[in-house]
Design a protein around this motif. Structure first.
Motif, PDB file in Angstrom:
ATOM      1  N   PRO A  83       0.984  -1.248  -0.083  1.00 59.04           N
ATOM      2  CA  PRO A  83      -0.016  -0.017  -0.051  1.00 59.04           C
ATOM      3  C   PRO A  83       0.864   1.289   0.049  1.00 59.04           C
ATOM      4  N   HIS A  84       0.304   2.217  -0.811  1.00 59.16           N
ATOM      5  CA  HIS A  84       1.038   3.651  -0.775  1.00 59.16           C
ATOM      6  C   HIS A  84       0.294   4.552   0.140  1.00 59.16           C
ATOM      7  N   PRO A  85       1.453   5.451   0.630  1.00 61.67           N
ATOM      8  CA  PRO A  85       0.912   6.528   1.389  1.00 61.67           C
ATOM      9  C   PRO A  85       0.054   7.541   0.713  1.00 61.67           C
ATOM     10  N   ARG A  86      -0.849   8.218   1.255  1.00 60.40           N
ATOM     11  CA  ARG A  86      -1.544   9.248   0.603  1.00 60.40           C
ATOM     12  C   ARG A  86      -0.845  10.314  -0.285  1.00 60.40           C
ATOM     13  N   PRO A  87       0.061  10.797  -0.163  1.00 57.21           N
ATOM     14  CA  PRO A  87       1.104  11.614  -1.351  1.00 57.21           C
ATOM     15  C   PRO A  87       1.246  10.875  -2.424  1.00 57.21           C
ATOM     16  N   VAL A  88       1.603   9.578  -2.200  1.00 57.75           N
ATOM     17  CA  VAL A  88       1.787   8.936  -3.410  1.00 57.75           C
ATOM     18  C   VAL A  88       0.384   8.562  -4.137  1.00 57.75           C
ATOM     19  N   VAL A  89      -0.581   8.287  -3.614  1.00 58.46           N
ATOM     20  CA  VAL A  89      -1.946   8.038  -3.996  1.00 58.46           C
ATOM     21  C   VAL A  89      -2.388   9.064  -4.539  1.00 58.46           C
ATOM     22  N   ALA A  90      -2.204  10.260  -4.030  1.00 59.92           N
ATOM     23  CA  ALA A  90      -2.543  11.381  -4.945  1.00 59.92           C
ATOM     24  C   ALA A  90      -2.042  11.918  -6.079  1.00 59.92           C
ATOM     25  N   SER A  91      -0.598  11.606  -6.142  1.00 58.25           N
ATOM     26  CA  SER A  91       0.282  11.885  -7.215  1.00 58.25           C
ATOM     27  C   SER A  91      -0.200  10.739  -8.336  1.00 58.25           C
ATOM     28  N   LYS A  92      -0.427   9.544  -7.868  1.00 61.69           N
ATOM     29  CA  LYS A  92      -0.599   8.500  -8.968  1.00 61.69           C
ATOM     30  C   LYS A  92      -1.975   8.888  -9.532  1.00 61.69           C
ATOM     31  N   LEU A  93      -2.908   9.422  -8.914  1.00 65.88           N
ATOM     32  CA  LEU A  93      -4.192   9.784  -9.223  1.00 65.88           C
ATOM     33  C   LEU A  93      -4.406  11.140  -9.840  1.00 65.88           C
ATOM     34  N   SER A 108      -5.858  16.951  -0.227  1.00 66.42           N
ATOM     35  CA  SER A 108      -7.042  17.414  -0.045  1.00 66.42           C
ATOM     36  C   SER A 108      -8.333  16.946  -0.741  1.00 66.42           C
ATOM     37  N   GLY A 109      -8.049  16.671  -2.154  1.00 63.83           N
ATOM     38  CA  GLY A 109      -8.867  16.170  -2.881  1.00 63.83           C
ATOM     39  C   GLY A 109      -9.103  14.831  -2.608  1.00 63.83           C
ATOM     40  N   LEU A 110      -8.339  13.921  -2.041  1.00 60.58           N
ATOM     41  CA  LEU A 110      -8.471  12.537  -1.626  1.00 60.58           C
ATOM     42  C   LEU A 110      -9.335  12.665  -0.460  1.00 60.58           C
ATOM     43  N   ALA A 111      -9.069  13.678   0.454  1.00 62.74           N
ATOM     44  CA  ALA A 111     -10.000  13.785   1.776  1.00 62.74           C
ATOM     45  C   ALA A 111     -11.399  14.241   1.347  1.00 62.74           C
ATOM     46  N   ARG A 112     -11.531  14.928   0.363  1.00 59.34           N
ATOM     47  CA  ARG A 112     -12.937  15.425   0.186  1.00 59.34           C
ATOM     48  C   ARG A 112     -13.754  14.209  -0.445  1.00 59.34           C
ATOM     49  N   ALA A 113     -13.120  13.441  -1.241  1.00 62.59           N
ATOM     50  CA  ALA A 113     -13.634  12.155  -1.844  1.00 62.59           C
ATOM     51  C   ALA A 113     -13.640  11.158  -0.570  1.00 62.59           C
ATOM     52  N   GLY A 114     -13.358  11.250   0.616  1.00 61.61           N
ATOM     53  CA  GLY A 114     -13.318  10.360   1.576  1.00 61.61           C
ATOM     54  C   GLY A 114     -12.300   9.104   1.693  1.00 61.61           C
ATOM     55  N   ILE A 115     -11.271   9.466   0.796  1.00 63.09           N
ATOM     56  CA  ILE A 115     -10.126   8.424   0.758  1.00 63.09           C
ATOM     57  C   ILE A 115      -9.110   8.859   2.112  1.00 63.09           C
ATOM     58  N   THR A 116      -9.024   7.946   3.037  1.00 64.20           N
ATOM     59  CA  THR A 116      -8.185   8.491   4.208  1.00 64.20           C
ATOM     60  C   THR A 116      -7.106   7.590   4.427  1.00 64.20           C
ATOM     61  N   LEU A 154      -9.579   2.480  -9.558  1.00 64.52           N
ATOM     62  CA  LEU A 154     -10.224   3.744  -9.355  1.00 64.52           C
ATOM     63  C   LEU A 154      -9.860   4.704 -10.600  1.00 64.52           C
ATOM     64  N   LYS A 155      -8.706   4.761 -11.387  1.00 60.59           N
ATOM     65  CA  LYS A 155      -8.448   5.103 -12.725  1.00 60.59           C
ATOM     66  C   LYS A 155      -9.256   4.636 -13.694  1.00 60.59           C
ATOM     67  N   ASP A 156      -9.563   3.290 -13.785  1.00 61.52           N
ATOM     68  CA  ASP A 156     -10.545   2.578 -14.768  1.00 61.52           C
ATOM     69  C   ASP A 156     -11.747   2.987 -14.716  1.00 61.52           C
ATOM     70  N   GLU A 157     -12.271   3.084 -13.259  1.00 67.62           N
ATOM     71  CA  GLU A 157     -13.698   3.515 -12.945  1.00 67.62           C
ATOM     72  C   GLU A 157     -13.795   4.947 -13.431  1.00 67.62           C
ATOM     73  N   LEU A 196     -13.248  11.926  -9.027  1.00 68.68           N
ATOM     74  CA  LEU A 196     -11.888  11.856  -9.568  1.00 68.68           C
ATOM     75  C   LEU A 196     -11.746  12.929 -10.870  1.00 68.68           C
ATOM     76  N   GLN A 197     -12.733  12.876 -11.721  1.00 66.40           N
ATOM     77  CA  GLN A 197     -12.681  13.821 -12.720  1.00 66.40           C
ATOM     78  C   GLN A 197     -12.759  15.268 -12.247  1.00 66.40           C
ATOM     79  N   LYS A 198     -13.432  15.649 -11.130  1.00 65.12           N
ATOM     80  CA  LYS A 198     -13.545  16.756 -10.673  1.00 65.12           C
ATOM     81  C   LYS A 198     -12.246  17.149  -9.981  1.00 65.12           C
ATOM     82  N   GLU A 199     -11.648  16.353  -9.305  1.00 66.88           N
ATOM     83  CA  GLU A 199     -10.579  16.729  -8.577  1.00 66.88           C
ATOM     84  C   GLU A 199      -9.174  16.869  -9.495  1.00 66.88           C
ATOM     85  N   ARG A 200      -9.216  16.111 -10.608  1.00 70.15           N
ATOM     86  CA  ARG A 200      -8.212  16.278 -11.605  1.00 70.15           C
ATOM     87  C   ARG A 200      -8.335  17.393 -12.339  1.00 70.15           C
TER      88      ARG A 200
END
Length: 132
Positions: free
Chosen positions: A59-69, A74-82, A93-96, A101-105
């Protein structure tokens, strides 16, 4: 009087952050000890299998998750991904490509454009001052 050079050490959490890995997924001996600057440099230069595997699959820490997405933390937090996510979960998530995700991107893209605009404005002002 001689000065003794002390070895610079850091907590495992700091080392994990610098390595870009999720601390709770690291081996127990890494989590329980301290990491010297020399050890950190060695881990970065020639990562052991556990580190390569963590970087590859998570598993990746949130900064890495955010970068990969392509979003902010903050966008992850708004989406409820903690929580930390695996590479497989991130790819799903990318495939879905959910609406959040579209809005945060899009938000992240706007933030980057604005940062570039401000940097160019600052450079132009500096150039104007130099020419004056």
């Amino acid at each position: 009087m001689k000065s003794h050079q002390t070895t610079q050490t850091m907590k495992p959490a700091t080392a994990a952050k610098k390595l870009g890995v999720y601390l709770q997924a690291t081996p127990a001996e890494f989590q329980e000890g301290v990491v010297s600057r020399t050890e950190l440099n060695a881990l970065q230069a020639d990562p052991p299998e556990w580190l390569r595997e963590l970087r590859r699959t998570g598993p990746h820490p949130r900064p890495v998750v955010a970068s990969k997405l392509g979003v902010s933390i903050s966008g992850l937090a708004r989406a409820g991904i903690t929580e930390a996510l695996t590479t497989e979960q991130i790819d799903a998530l990318k495939d879905e490509n959910p609406e959040w995700l579209q809005k945060e991107r899009a938000t992240q893209a706007d933030v980057r454009k604005e940062a570039v605009r401000l940097k160019e404005k600052k450079q132009a002002q500096a150039q104007d001052r130099d020419e004056a």
